[in-house]
Design a protein around this motif. Structure first.
Motif, mmCIF file in Angstrom:
data_model
loop_
_atom_site.group_PDB
_atom_site.id
_atom_site.type_symbol
_atom_site.label_atom_id
_atom_site.label_comp_id
_atom_site.label_asym_id
_atom_site.label_seq_id
_atom_site.Cartn_x
_atom_site.Cartn_y
_atom_site.Cartn_z
ATOM 1 N N ASP A 16 0.806 -1.218 0.000
ATOM 2 C CA ASP A 16 0.000 0.000 0.000
ATOM 3 C C ASP A 16 0.843 1.274 0.000
ATOM 4 N N LYS A 17 2.174 1.136 -0.007
ATOM 5 C CA LYS A 17 3.063 2.285 -0.138
ATOM 6 C C LYS A 17 3.550 2.465 -1.585
ATOM 7 N N ALA A 18 3.106 1.591 -2.471
ATOM 8 C CA ALA A 18 3.603 1.598 -3.850
ATOM 9 C C ALA A 18 2.507 2.006 -4.826
ATOM 10 N N HIS A 19 2.925 2.606 -5.923
ATOM 11 C CA HIS A 19 2.028 3.008 -7.005
ATOM 12 C C HIS A 19 2.629 2.550 -8.331
ATOM 13 N N VAL A 20 1.789 2.082 -9.236
ATOM 14 C CA VAL A 20 2.259 1.728 -10.562
ATOM 15 C C VAL A 20 2.780 2.982 -11.252
ATOM 16 N N ARG A 21 3.970 2.861 -11.859
ATOM 17 C CA ARG A 21 4.612 4.010 -12.511
ATOM 18 C C ARG A 21 4.353 3.970 -14.013
ATOM 19 N N TYR A 23 1.588 19.237 -1.785
ATOM 20 C CA TYR A 23 0.174 18.943 -2.056
ATOM 21 C C TYR A 23 -0.648 19.030 -0.772
ATOM 22 N N GLN A 24 -0.164 18.370 0.277
ATOM 23 C CA GLN A 24 -0.901 18.384 1.543
ATOM 24 C C GLN A 24 -1.019 19.785 2.113
ATOM 25 N N THR A 25 0.053 20.562 2.014
ATOM 26 C CA THR A 25 0.023 21.917 2.553
ATOM 27 C C THR A 25 -1.002 22.777 1.821
ATOM 28 N N LEU A 26 -1.024 22.686 0.509
ATOM 29 C CA LEU A 26 -1.996 23.448 -0.278
ATOM 30 C C LEU A 26 -3.421 23.020 0.043
ATOM 31 N N ARG A 27 -3.641 21.712 0.181
ATOM 32 C CA ARG A 27 -4.980 21.237 0.531
ATOM 33 C C ARG A 27 -5.373 21.707 1.930
ATOM 34 N N SER A 28 -4.438 21.639 2.872
ATOM 35 C CA SER A 28 -4.733 22.072 4.235
ATOM 36 C C SER A 28 -5.080 23.557 4.300
ATOM 37 N N GLY A 65 8.972 20.345 9.595
ATOM 38 C CA GLY A 65 9.917 21.296 10.151
ATOM 39 C C GLY A 65 10.087 21.169 11.645
ATOM 40 N N GLY A 66 9.907 19.935 12.176
ATOM 41 C CA GLY A 66 10.075 19.737 13.600
ATOM 42 C C GLY A 66 8.888 20.177 14.424
ATOM 43 N N SER A 67 7.737 20.352 13.793
ATOM 44 C CA SER A 67 6.552 20.765 14.535
ATOM 45 C C SER A 67 6.188 19.720 15.578
ATOM 46 N N PRO A 68 5.849 20.159 16.794
ATOM 47 C CA PRO A 68 5.433 19.188 17.817
ATOM 48 C C PRO A 68 4.051 18.608 17.551
ATOM 49 N N GLU A 69 3.288 19.234 16.642
ATOM 50 C CA GLU A 69 1.947 18.757 16.312
ATOM 51 C C GLU A 69 2.031 17.743 15.173
ATOM 52 N N PRO A 70 1.629 16.506 15.404
ATOM 53 C CA PRO A 70 1.681 15.506 14.330
ATOM 54 C C PRO A 70 0.657 15.811 13.253
ATOM 55 N N LEU A 71 0.924 15.316 12.050
ATOM 56 C CA LEU A 71 -0.042 15.469 10.983
ATOM 57 C C LEU A 71 -1.292 14.651 11.297
ATOM 58 N N THR A 72 -2.446 15.159 10.873
ATOM 59 C CA THR A 72 -3.699 14.444 11.083
ATOM 60 C C THR A 72 -3.811 13.293 10.078
ATOM 61 N N ALA A 73 -4.770 12.417 10.296
ATOM 62 C CA ALA A 73 -4.998 11.317 9.365
ATOM 63 C C ALA A 73 -5.330 11.853 7.977
ATOM 64 N N GLN A 74 -6.109 12.929 7.909
ATOM 65 C CA GLN A 74 -6.455 13.507 6.611
ATOM 66 C C GLN A 74 -5.216 14.076 5.922
ATOM 67 N N ALA A 102 -3.189 11.318 4.542
ATOM 68 C CA ALA A 102 -3.850 10.776 3.351
ATOM 69 C C ALA A 102 -3.586 11.663 2.139
ATOM 70 N N TRP A 103 -3.590 12.976 2.325
ATOM 71 C CA TRP A 103 -3.299 13.887 1.221
ATOM 72 C C TRP A 103 -1.867 13.699 0.722
ATOM 73 N N ARG A 104 -0.932 13.491 1.630
ATOM 74 C CA ARG A 104 0.460 13.278 1.199
ATOM 75 C C ARG A 104 0.580 12.027 0.337
ATOM 76 N N PHE A 105 -0.153 11.000 0.704
ATOM 77 C CA PHE A 105 -0.108 9.769 -0.080
ATOM 78 C C PHE A 105 -0.832 9.957 -1.416
ATOM 79 N N GLU A 106 -1.943 10.670 -1.389
ATOM 80 C CA GLU A 106 -2.731 10.932 -2.593
ATOM 81 C C GLU A 106 -1.930 11.704 -3.632
#
Length: 313
Positions: free
Chosen positions: A105-110, A130-135, A251-260, A263-267
């Motif tokens: 599930d970490k792989a994508h057909v190229r 991508y995730q930053t822009l979506r957020s 950037g070393g943020s103490p706040e972890p990324l959310t599940a959403q 998901a955007w990073r993977f998308e």
């Protein structure tokens, strides 16, 4: 035997060594990949040096989260992949290898139009952009300022934002202005007078800002240019974000990324692969190093070079 880059202590690039590792045998839900290219990211060097905390080293630690290659074996319960498939892989550990087992599930057909080097260069930079822009909800009607527009994350952010209908300004050195323009942004020189130059180019004001540079100038200019701090995000100075009242993604943020957000990073990877195949997205490749020259690759990523550094086993 397969080979991989490992380190057993924190330190400079010289702690990276090439060693033999067992040939990969995929288990349930896994695939084995013959690595054709591995992306070298600044975060790799930060973990290796100990600048980014990663826990005590209790066994040889492998390096690299982004890679591209060809599937050599498929484990039980895996659908959608077969031996011989070209793939891009994102978010694993040990990409600096000749062969590696990864979760399917970490792989994508190229797509065939996308080279292994381009696919290996996507991962962290493209996923982060991508995730930053979506957020931040970037879209039509926005005027986006990207600090560090000529870097790998900045280049991806420019392209996605432009494709989504935003007007984009991006800081860079004047030497890199042509590249920034090619991607769809108006370049802005950093340095004294930055705020005035941005206001001159965007008289209606900027509506959203991404800091991919991490300089004091970038942060102070952002706060002066945009009152809505919820639409300012840093990707480099995460530990400072809360005190400034802005958002942080990495950037070393103490706040972890959310599940959403995860998901955007993977998308982002299949989206970018499809755009690359269609000729609607661009990856700037930099120096290429042999796997055994991983220390030289880390020296290059720490000193700064144009384009994405790739290891080729």
């Amino acid at each position: 035997m397969a080979h991989a880059i490992v380190y057993t202590e924190f330190g400079g690039p010289e702690v990276l060594t090439l060693t033999e590792v067992p040939d990969p045998v995929p288990g349930e839900g896994e695939i084995a990949v013959r690595v054709e290219a591995a992306g070298v990211n600044p975060i790799d060097a930060k973990f290796r040096s100990g600048k980014r905390p990663s826990g005590e080293i209790t066994e040889p630690r492998r390096v690299g989260g982004d890679l591209a290659g060809v599937v050599t074996a498929v484990g039980a319960g895996v659908d959608g992949f077969r031996a011989g498939d070209a793939v891009a892989v994102f978010g694993v550990q040990g990409g600096y290898s000749t062969d590696l087992v990864v979760p399917a599930d970490k792989a994508h057909v190229r797509p065939p139009q996308v080279s292994a080097a381009e696919a290996a260069a996507l991962g962290i930079p493209v996923g982060t952009a991508y995730q930053t822009l979506r957020s931040l909800g970037v879209g039509p009607g926005d005027t986006l300022l990207v600090h560090g527009g000529s870097g790998a994350v900045g280049q991806a952010a420019i392209q996605f934002a432009a494709l989504w209908g935003a007007t984009v300004l991006a800081t860079s050195s004047e030497r890199r202005f042509d590249r920034v323009r090619e991607l769809g942004a108006t370049p802005v020189a950093y340095g004294d007078g930055l705020v005035e130059r941005v206001r001159g180019l965007a008289p209606g004001g900027v509506t959203v800002i991404i800091d991919a540079a991490g300089t004091d100038e970038a942060l102070s200019a952002s706060l002066e240019l945009l009152a809505d701090k919820h639409r300012i995000a840093t990707l480099v100075r995460g530990r400072d974000a809360a005190g400034l009242g802005i958002r942080a993604f990495s950037g070393g943020s103490p706040e972890p990324l959310t599940a959403q957000q995860l998901a955007w990073r993977f998308e982002a990877i299949p989206v970018a692969l499809a755009l690359l195949a269609a000729g609607a997205f661009s990856i700037e490749l930099g120096p290429t190093f042999a796997l055994a020259d991983a220390p030289k690759a880390h020296e290059a990523v720490e000193s700064g070079v144009d384009g994405k550094i790739v290891l080729v086993p």
